[in-house]
Design a protein around this motif. Structure first.
Motif, PDB file in Angstrom:
ATOM      1  N   ILE A  96     -11.778   2.405  -3.845  1.00  0.00           N
ATOM      2  CA  ILE A  96     -10.403   2.660  -4.355  1.00  0.00           C
ATOM      3  C   ILE A  96     -10.312   3.789  -4.499  1.00  0.00           C
ATOM      4  CG2 ILE A  96      -8.889   2.167  -6.211  1.00  0.00           C
ATOM      5  CD1 ILE A  96     -10.699  -0.506  -6.845  1.00  0.00           C
ATOM      6  N   PRO A 149     -13.800   7.556  -3.229  1.00  0.00           N
ATOM      7  CA  PRO A 149     -13.500   6.248  -3.566  1.00  0.00           C
ATOM      8  C   PRO A 149     -14.241   5.765  -4.729  1.00  0.00           C
ATOM      9  CG  PRO A 149     -13.089   6.240  -1.186  1.00  0.00           C
ATOM     10  CD  PRO A 149     -13.872   7.425  -1.753  1.00  0.00           C
ATOM     11  N   ARG A 184      -6.577   0.427  -2.348  1.00  0.00           N
ATOM     12  CA  ARG A 184      -7.886   0.680  -1.649  1.00  0.00           C
ATOM     13  C   ARG A 184      -7.778   1.448  -0.314  1.00  0.00           C
ATOM     14  NH1 ARG A 184      -9.695  -5.713  -1.343  1.00  0.00           N
ATOM     15  NH2 ARG A 184      -9.272  -5.424   0.890  1.00  0.00           N
ATOM     16  N   ASP A 203      -8.705   0.561   2.571  1.00  0.00           N
ATOM     17  CA  ASP A 203      -8.311  -0.058   3.901  1.00  0.00           C
ATOM     18  C   ASP A 203      -6.917  -0.550   3.863  1.00  0.00           C
ATOM     19  OD1 ASP A 203      -8.551  -1.933   1.498  1.00  0.00           O
ATOM     20  OD2 ASP A 203      -9.958  -3.482   2.710  1.00  0.00           O
ATOM     21  N   ALA A 211     -15.715   2.077  -6.824  1.00  0.00           N
ATOM     22  CA  ALA A 211     -15.796   0.657  -6.475  1.00  0.00           C
ATOM     23  C   ALA A 211     -16.250  -0.179  -7.455  1.00  0.00           C
ATOM     24  CB  ALA A 211     -16.762   0.334  -5.242  1.00  0.00           C
ATOM     25  N   TRP A 264       0.776  -1.314  -0.118  1.00  0.00           N
ATOM     26  CA  TRP A 264       0.146  -0.185  -0.048  1.00  0.00           C
ATOM     27  C   TRP A 264       0.924   1.242   0.055  1.00  0.00           C
ATOM     28  CZ3 TRP A 264      -1.011   3.677   4.215  1.00  0.00           C
ATOM     29  CH2 TRP A 264      -1.951   4.615   3.946  1.00  0.00           C
ATOM     30  N   PRO A 322     -13.283  -4.774  -4.187  1.00  0.00           N
ATOM     31  CA  PRO A 322     -12.785  -3.350  -3.999  1.00  0.00           C
ATOM     32  C   PRO A 322     -12.555  -2.803  -2.613  1.00  0.00           C
ATOM     33  CG  PRO A 322     -14.971  -3.413  -4.627  1.00  0.00           C
ATOM     34  CD  PRO A 322     -14.667  -4.716  -4.741  1.00  0.00           C
ATOM     35  N   GLY A 323     -13.272  -3.696  -1.780  1.00  0.00           N
ATOM     36  CA  GLY A 323     -13.167  -3.541  -0.199  1.00  0.00           C
ATOM     37  C   GLY A 323     -14.093  -2.195   0.029  1.00  0.00           C
TER      38      GLY A 323
END
Length: 483
Positions: free
Chosen positions: A274, A193, A231, A233, A195, A31, A270-271
Motif C-alpha cells: 500500500i 509500500p 495498493r 497494483d 503491508a 485507484w 494488501p497485494g
C-alpha cells in the motif's frame, strides 16, 4: 478476422468478456481517486474505457493543470496503456477533445473555438444519428451548432440537442462518483509500500488526529468516516464506519476502524503493498467546542453512544438494534427494531398512553378458544396450543379501535350498474371490473383486550376481535405474556 488471420496465422481469437472488463475497469477507476476524490466511469458509449474526474481544487497539488494532466498520462503510459486525456470546463468537451484532438487543456475562453472544429462524433451520438448527419453534409460541431434547433430536434430527437448543450456548458451534466463523496480528508503517501495491518491502523490513528484538527478549525464534526487503501497494483480497498453522534474525537474514530479491522482481518489483502492511505469524513454538521468543567452536563449518554458505535463496527450495523416506538394503536405495530446508529432520540412521545402492557409479545397473535359465562363477560376457560387453562381472575376490556386509514378499500374502476337487457341482435354487455378486495368493516377490526390469570398465577393478554350479535362471529387471540 479473416484478414487478421491471413496476416498472423497463429492468431488466437477469444470472445470478449464484457462483465470482466467492466469490473476490472471499475477497480481501476477507484485507484484514480488518489489524484481526485471524485472519479466516475462514463457509461456511454461503453461502460469501460472512459474515466471522468473532477479536478476542481486539486490541480494545485500537482503544480497546476498542465503538470496534473502530464503526470496522470505519464504514469498510465508507464504501465503500458495507450491513453489520451483532456481538461475542459464540461464533461462533454473533455470527452470530445480527448478522443478527437490531442491531449490538451481547454480554458473557458477557448471552449467554443475548440469544440467547433471537432467532428460531430465528439458529441457521443449513436451510429444512426452520425450516419444521418453525414448524409446531410454536417461534419463538424460548428456546422451543426449554426443550424436551427427545432428542425434538428424534430429529426434527431432531444438527445442531440442535450449533448450539444452539455458540451458547451448550457446544460449541467453531473457525474456519479463511485466512491463516497468526502468533504474533509487527510492522507499519507509512503516512499516504500506498507503491508501489515498494524501499520495501516497506526497510520489511521495519526490521520484521525490530523482530520480532527481540520474539523475543529471548521467548527464541524462528522458521522461517516471512510478509509481508502491504495495498493501499488492499482486497486483500492475501502472501509467505512458510522457514528451515532456527530463527532471529531480522534481516539473514537481510530477505535472504530480497529474494531472493524478485527472483523475483516481475514479478508485483508494488501497485494504487493500500500503506497497511500486516505482518511475522509462525510455527513458533516456543526459541532461546537466541548465544555469540560464542573458545570458541563454529563449524563452518560455520550459514553453509551460510543459503546454502541464500537459494537456496531465490530458486529455489524444490523446486529446492534433498539426498540423504536411508533404512533399506532395496534401493539404489533407500536414498536419496531432499528439500528442504534439510525435513530438518536430515546424519548417517548408525549402523547403516548400510559397503559399496562406485557413484557413479552408473541411474534403474531395466536388463535385461542375462549369460554365465558356471558358473551361479553370475562373469559373463564382458555384453550391454547391444545392445553386448557382455567382462568380465575381478569380485568378489562381495553378497547382499541380499528385504524381505518390502514384498511384496504375495494378498488372500483367503474361504478356499479345494473346491466340492461340487450335488444334483439345486440351482444350482452360485460359487467364493469370490480376488485375482489373486501370492503373495510370497522366492527370486524375492533379489539377488546383482557388481562387474565389462571389458577397457578400465569397471566395472559388476550383480545376479542369483533362483537357478538354481528354479521360475523368474534374470534379470540392470545397476544402476550406477563412476567
Amino acid at each position: 478476422m479473416a484478414d487478421a488471420r491471413a496476416l498472423v496465422p497463429t492468431l488466437i481469437v477469444r470472445e470478449m468478456d464484457r462483465d470482466w472488463f467492466e469490473a476490472g475497469f471499475a477497480d481501476f477507476a477507484d485507484w484514480h481517486s488518489n489524484a481526485s476524490p471524485l472519479v466516475a466511469v462514463m457509461q456511454d458509449p461503453s461502460k469501460f474505457g472512459d474515466l471522468v474526474m473532477d479536478t476542481t481544487g486539486v490541480d494545485h497539488l500537482f503544480g497546476g493543470e498542465p503538470n496534473m494532466l502530464r503526470t496522470l498520462l505519464t504514469r498510465l503510459r508507464a504501465l503500458g496503456y495507450t491513453v489520451a486525456g483532456s481538461i475542459a470546463p464540461t464533461i462533454g468537451a473533455a470527452w470530445g477533445v480527448s478522443h478527437y484532438a490531442r491531449s490538451q487543456i481547454v480554458s473557458p475562453d477557448t471552449l467554443d473555438n475548440v469544440l467547433d472544429t471537432l467532428p460531430v462524433a465528439a458529441l457521443r451520438l449513436d451510429q444512426k444519428q452520425l450516419a444521418t448527419l453525414a448524409q446531410m453534409g454536417l461534419k463538424t460541431i460548428g456546422e451543426l451548432r449554426t443550424r436551427p434547433r427545432k428542425p434538428l430536434q424534430a429529426r434527431f430527437g432531444q438527445s442531440l440537442i442535450l449533448r450539444l448543450d452539455q458540451a458547451y456548458g448550457h446544460v449541467l451534466e453531473r457525474m456519479n462518483p463511485r466512491l463516497p463523496q468526502t468533504e474533509q480528508f487527510a492522507e499519507r503517501r509512503f516512499a516504500d509500500p506498507i503491508a501489515l495491518l498494524d501499520d495501516v491502523l497506526a497510520t489511521t490513528k495519526d490521520l484521525a488526529i490530523t482530520l480532527s484538527h481540520q474539523l475543529e478549525k471548521q467548527g464541524q464534526g462528522a458521522q461517516s468516516f471512510h478509509l481508502f487503501l491504495y495498493r501499488v497494483d492499482h486497486k483500492v480497498m475501502t472501509l467505512s464506519v458510522n457514528s451515532a453522534r456527530v463527532t471529531r474525537d480522534a481516539h473514537h474514530i481510530s477505535q472504530l476502524f480497529v474494531h472493524r479491522a478485527d472483523r475483516l482481518s481475514a479478508e485483508y489483502d494488501p497485494g504487493f503493498g500500500i503506497d497511500m492511505v486516505r482518511l475522509s469524513a462525510s455527513s458533516l454538521d456543526d459541532l461546537g467546542e466541548a465544555q469540560a468543567s464542573a458545570f458541563s452536563l454529563e449524563d452518560g449518554t455520550q459514553d453509551l453512544d460510543q459503546l454502541n458505535d464500537r459494537l456496531a463496527s465490530r458486529l455489524g450495523v444490523l446486529s446492534v438494534v433498539r426498540t423504536q416506538l411508533l404512533p399506532s394503536h395496534m401493539p404489533e405495530r407500536a414498536a419496531r427494531l432499528v439500528p442504534v446508529q439510525a435513530c438518536q432520540t430515546f424519548d417517548r412521545p408525549d402523547h403516548w398512553p400510559e397503559m399496562t402492557r406485557p413484557l413479552r409479545l408473541l411474534p403474531s397473535p395466536e388463535r385461542i378458544d375462549i369460554s365465558a359465562e356471558v358473551p361479553d363477560g370475562l373469559p373463564a376457560l382458555m384453550v391454547w396450543r391444545r392445553l386448557h387453562y382455567r382462568l380465575v381472575k381478569g380485568a378489562g376490556p381495553e378497547r382499541l379501535g380499528a385504524e381505518w386509514w390502514r384498511a384496504p378499500e375495494r378498488l372500483q374502476l367503474a361504478p356499479e350498474t345494473q346491466p340492461k337487457e340487450p335488444a334483439e341482435g345486440e351482444a350482452q354487455l360485460a359487467l364493469p371490473y370490480l376488485s375482489p378486495l373486501p370492503l373495510f368493516v370497522p366492527d370486524d377490526a375492533t379489539r377488546d383486550y383482557y388481562s387474565v390469570e389462571d389458577e397457578v398465577g400465569r397471566r395472559f393478554w388476550v383480545f376479542r376481535q369483533g362483537f357478538y350479535g354481528g354479521h360475523t362471529h368474534p374470534t379470540w387471540y392470545l397476544h402476550g405474556l406477563f412476567a
